[in-house]
Design an enzyme around this catalytic site. Sequence first.
Site, mmCIF file in Angstrom:
data_model
loop_
_atom_site.group_PDB
_atom_site.id
_atom_site.type_symbol
_atom_site.label_atom_id
_atom_site.label_comp_id
_atom_site.label_asym_id
_atom_site.label_seq_id
_atom_site.Cartn_x
_atom_site.Cartn_y
_atom_site.Cartn_z
ATOM 1 N N ASP A 49 -2.461 1.421 -0.925
ATOM 2 C CA ASP A 49 -1.930 2.708 -0.467
ATOM 3 C C ASP A 49 -2.229 3.802 -1.496
ATOM 4 O O ASP A 49 -1.351 4.580 -1.869
ATOM 5 C CB ASP A 49 -0.428 2.606 -0.208
ATOM 6 C CG ASP A 49 0.072 3.703 0.731
ATOM 7 O OD1 ASP A 49 -0.759 4.305 1.435
ATOM 8 O OD2 ASP A 49 1.287 3.942 0.768
ATOM 9 N N ASN A 74 0.934 9.196 -4.182
ATOM 10 C CA ASN A 74 1.287 8.034 -5.000
ATOM 11 C C ASN A 74 0.677 8.080 -6.394
ATOM 12 O O ASN A 74 0.698 7.092 -7.116
ATOM 13 C CB ASN A 74 0.860 6.746 -4.289
ATOM 14 C CG ASN A 74 1.696 6.472 -3.064
ATOM 15 O OD1 ASN A 74 2.806 6.973 -2.943
ATOM 16 N ND2 ASN A 74 1.171 5.681 -2.146
ATOM 17 N N ASP A 113 4.239 3.586 -6.478
ATOM 18 C CA ASP A 113 4.519 3.096 -5.127
ATOM 19 C C ASP A 113 3.741 1.817 -4.833
ATOM 20 O O ASP A 113 2.845 1.788 -3.986
ATOM 21 C CB ASP A 113 4.215 4.154 -4.079
ATOM 22 C CG ASP A 113 4.886 3.845 -2.749
ATOM 23 O OD1 ASP A 113 5.585 2.819 -2.666
ATOM 24 O OD2 ASP A 113 4.704 4.619 -1.793
#
Length: 288
Positions: free
Chosen positions: A71, A76, A89
Amino acid sequence: YIIAYRDAFIREHEMRSTLWVVMELCIGGSTLEVMRRQDAPLREGCISYICAGLLNALDYMHTEVKAIHRDIKAANVLLTADAGVKLADLGVAAQLYNTMSKRGTMIGTPHWMAPETLGQNEQYDKKVDIWSLGITCIELAQMKPPLTDKTSVYQVMMCIVSGPPPVLAEETNASPLFRDFVKMTLVKDPPERPFASELKPHAFVRGARPEPLRNLVQEQLAAQAARREQEDAEQEEERLLRLEYEQALRASPVESEESSASHSSCNSSAEPQRRAHHGSPSNRDLGV
């Protein structure tokens, strides 16, 4: 280059036990927040330094921890006060065990996902993070990832799987080195896509310097501190004015005069009644 874990504890919250995790403070916020605060994409010097930090983080995750992040995106990527780049994250990160080098689950944010993660019955490995890094480069340079004009997630997924690899828009202010770096990360065939360790020597990131990003972060932090100080001063001024007004009401002579006048009026209205009562003859006086 990975956000640090500090502590964890369980505490009652809303009448139930809740796990609290304390992480490293990244006061600069995410790179997405940095762009939103200035309402503009990042300059190439900032992007190159961020990419260098992300490559170090991914190389560590892929080789030492044997994990895929899955991700990678601007939201992030966090920044410390001195512009340290921290990958955060890890909630959807997947462990790569020695006996299993590929994953088969579809997890991530669609616009940043590699084509192989969207194919049916297709496995993927750590190179999906390299694709997401390339999409993040475009996001940092243009304030949004590719395919944001599509109206449905299905359209986005179909374009990623069937369409050509994304590139930086022609109108984007990007050097040939930057465009070449993005092109290398967004190779649709996973075996042809480089590893993080192979991208680290690229000229776009090899000479990256922290000063442009550090100056930007410190300027934004100083502006935030100035706004907070002004807001605190305005709130204090409002509190003092309110206090002064309340004190003035309590000590107001007008209020005291009105109170005295009201008391006198009551006494005056009662006096004729007393005089009328004392002055009128009773039945005994009349001999009744």
